[in-house]
Design an enzyme around this catalytic site. Structure first.
Site, PDB file in Angstrom:
ATOM      1  N   LYS A 116       0.858  -1.194   0.000  1.00 51.78           N
ATOM      2  CA  LYS A 116       0.000   0.000   0.000  1.00 51.78           C
ATOM      3  C   LYS A 116       0.882   1.227   0.000  1.00 51.78           C
ATOM      4  O   LYS A 116       2.016   1.193   0.488  1.00 51.78           O
ATOM      5  CB  LYS A 116      -0.876   0.017   1.262  1.00 51.78           C
ATOM      6  CG  LYS A 116      -2.089   0.896   1.130  1.00 51.78           C
ATOM      7  CD  LYS A 116      -3.128   0.197   0.311  1.00 51.78           C
ATOM      8  CE  LYS A 116      -4.435   0.921   0.252  1.00 51.78           C
ATOM      9  NZ  LYS A 116      -5.508   0.014  -0.193  1.00 51.78           N
TER      10      LYS A 116
HETATM   11  N1  GLU Z   1      -7.109   0.326  -3.468  1.00 49.68           N
HETATM   12  C1  GLU Z   1      -7.895  -0.823  -3.807  1.00 49.68           C
HETATM   13  C2  GLU Z   1      -7.975  -1.772  -2.627  1.00 49.68           C
HETATM   14  O1  GLU Z   1      -7.805  -1.391  -1.498  1.00 49.68           O
HETATM   15  C3  GLU Z   1      -7.415  -1.484  -5.097  1.00 49.68           C
HETATM   16  C4  GLU Z   1      -6.052  -2.086  -5.039  1.00 49.68           C
HETATM   17  C5  GLU Z   1      -5.528  -2.556  -6.383  1.00 49.68           C
HETATM   18  O2  GLU Z   1      -6.276  -2.561  -7.344  1.00 49.68           O
HETATM   19  O3  GLU Z   1      -4.349  -2.910  -6.415  1.00 49.68           O
HETATM   20  O4  GLU Z   1      -8.301  -2.913  -2.784  1.00 49.68           O
END
Ligand code: GLU
Length: 427
Positions: A116
Site C-alpha cells: 500500500k
Molecule cells: N485500493 C484498492 C484496494 O484497497 C485497489 C487495489 C488494487 O487494485 O491494487 O483494494
C-alpha cells in the site's frame, strides 16, 4: 505453543483494526502448517519506504510532503495495492492497509502479494499542476521498488485514473519496454481495463446479492444504508439499485448524508453531489451529519468510507443485521466482537471490496498480453472469481462455526503460508 505467545501483526498508533484478533483466531482454527517461524514471516514487512518530498507550489513556495510505500508480503506474486492521497495517512495506516492487501489477494486467489502507498496531503489544497508534480516525484523516488513484476500500485482514496496516467508516464520515461503493467486503474485510452472504474462497487453488489440469496432476503423490501459516496459507495449504490432493485434509504459523504425510509433515487443523488459537492439540499430527503447518519434505521449497512467508522457505540446501537465492508478496515476490533456477539453478519473488506484488485489483476494481464477484453467479459470473470471466493468462505464458516471474517483469514493465511513454505523460509 499458547495462542497468546504467538507474535501478532504489529499495528501501532491510531489505527485499530481487526486483522489482529482474526489472525490469532484463524491460527487457533488449527492451520497446522503455520508454526512459529512461518508466523514471524507473515508478521513482518518486506520493505517500508518513507519519503519526504519537497514540492514547489505554483507561487514558488516549497512545502515538504510525507509519502509512503509499504510492501508486506510477496510470497504469492508481485506486491499489489493502491496509493491514497489523504492528509491523515501515516506509516501505521499504510502498514495496516498493506497487510490487508496480502490477505485480500489470497482469499480471492489472485497471484499477488500485498502493498500500500500514501501521499500525506489533502489533494484539494493543491492545484492540478501541483498534484501532477507531486505524483511524478513520488513515482521517481520509488525508483526500482515498483515495476510490472515487482510492485504494482493502483487507485485508492482520492486517487483516480488521471493520477494513474501520470504515474505510468513517469515510470515509462525511464523504462523502454512495455511498462503498462506498472500501475492499474489507468484510463482506458492508455491500457486501462473496461470495468475497472466501477469494479469495487460491482464486487460489493455481487457480495450483497449472494448474502441476500443465502439469507432469503428480498432486497426490494430491505433498507440499505451506504456510508461514503466516493468511487466505491456511489458505484455500489447505483449497481445495487439498478441490477438488484435494492432499496437504498441513505447515502452520505464527508459533510453528511441524506435519508428517506421509502428509498432514494441514487442516480439523481449522484448527479446532485457531482454538481454541488454536497448531498445537502437534495430534494425529498432529510439531511443529517455524518456521525448521526451511521446510526439511522436500516437492515443492511455498507461502510464505504475510511477506517474505524463502525466503533463500539455504532456496533451497540445500529439495527443493521448485515454489515458489508466496502471500505478497508471500517469496523474496529472491539466493534467487530460486539456485532458478532449480537449475531450480526459481517462480510470483511478483504472479501467484500476485493472487486477492485480483481479487475486490477485483469488489467495487468491484458497489459502483459496486449490483448484487451470487453466489459461483459471482465464483469463475468469478476463475478465468477468473487462468487466462488464468497462460497468458499461461507462454507468454511458454516463448517467450523466461525464468522465470515475468521473464515476469510483462515483461507488467506493458509494460502500465503503455503507459498512461503514452498518457496523456503529465510536465508
Ligand atoms: N485500493 C484498492 C484496494 O484497497 C485497489 C487495489 C488494487 O487494485 O491494487 O483494494
Amino acid at each position: 505453543m499458547a495462542i497468546m505467545d504467538l507474535p501478532i501483526p504489529k499495528v501501532e498508533g491510531k489505527i485499530c483494526f481487526d486483522a489482529e484478533s482474526c489472525f490469532l483466531e484463524a491460527v487457533s482454527q488449527k492451520i497446522s502448517i503455520i508454526d512459529e517461524n512461518v508466523l514471524k514471516v507473515l508478521n513482518s514487512y518486506r520493505r517500508e519506504i518513507c519519503l519526504e518530498i519537497p514540492l514547489r507550489k505554483d507561487n514558488g513556495e516549497i512545502i515538504t510532503v510525507k509519502a509512503y510505500r509499504v510492501q508486506h508480503n510477496n510470497a504469492r506474486g508481485p506486491f499489489k495495492g493502491g496509493v491514497r492521497i489523504h492528509a491523515s495517512s501515516d506509516l501505521d495506516e499504510v502498514r495496516m492497509l498493506s497487510n490487508l492487501m496480502t490477505w485480500k489477494s489470497a482469499v480471492v486467489n489472485i497471484p499477488f502479494g500485498g502493498a500500500k502507498g500514501a501521499i500525506a496531503i489533502d489533494p484539494y489544497t493543491l492545484t492540478k499542476n501541483e498534484l501532477e508534480r507531486l505524483v511524478r516525484a513520488y513515482v521517481h523516488n520509488l525508483g526500482e521498488n515498483i515495476g510490472p513484476h515487482t510492485d504494482i500500485p493502483a487507485p485508492d482514496i482520492n486517487s483516480n485514473a488521471q493520477i494513474m496516467a501520470w504515474f505510468y508516464d513517469e515510470y515509462a520515461k525511464s523504462h523502454s519496454t512495455n511498462a503498462l503493467g506498472v500501475v492499474t486503474g489507468k484510463p482506458i485510452a492508455i491500457g486501462g481495463s473496461a470495468g475497472r472504474e466501477e469494479a469495487t462497487g460491482r464486487g460489493v453488489m455481487y457480495i450483497l446479492r449472494e448474502v441476500a440469496k443465502d439469507l432469503k432476503l428480498d432486497l426490494k423490501e430491505t433498507k440499505i444504508l451506504i456510508e461514503g459516496f466516493g468511487n466505491v459507495g456511489s458505484n455500489a449504490a447505483k449497481l445495487i439499485s439498478k441490477e438488484l432493485g435494492g432499496k437504498i434509504v441513505g447515502v452520505s459523504n464527508r459533510d453528511g448524508g441524506i435519508y428517506n425510509p421509502n428509498g432514494i433515487d441514487v442516480f439523481a443523488a449522484y448527479e446532485y453531489n457531482m454538481k454541488n459537492h454536497t448531498l445537502k439540499g437534495f430534494p425529498g430527503c432529510e439531511f443529517v451529519g455524518s456521525r448521526e447518519f451511521i446510526f439511522l434505521d436500516c437492515d443492511i449497512l455498507i461502510p464505504c468510507a475510511l477506517e474505524n467508522t463502525i466503533d463500539d457505540e455504532v456496533a451497540n446501537k445500529t439495527n443493521a443485521k448485515i454489515i458489508i465492508e466496502g471500505a478497508n478496515g471500517p469496523v474496529t476490533s472491539t466493534a467487530n466482537e460486539i456485532l458478532i456477539n449480537n449475531r450480526r453478519v459481517v462480510v470483511p473488506g478483504i472479501l467484500a471490496n476485493a472487486g477492485g484488485v480483481i479487475v486490477s489483476y485483469f488489467e495487468w494481464v491484458q497489459n502483459l498480453q496486449q490483448f484487451y477484453w470487453g466489459v461483459d467479459e471482465v464483469n463475468t470473470k469478476l463475478e465468477r472469481i468473487l462468487v466462488s471466493a464468497y462460497e468458499n468462505v461461507r462454507d468454511l464458516s458454516r463448517a467450523r462455526k466461525t464468522s465470515l471474517r475468521q473464515a476469510s483469514y483462515t483461507i488467506g493465511l493458509e494460502r500465503v503460508a503455503n507459498a512461503c513454505i514452498l518457496r523456503g523460509i529465510g536465508y
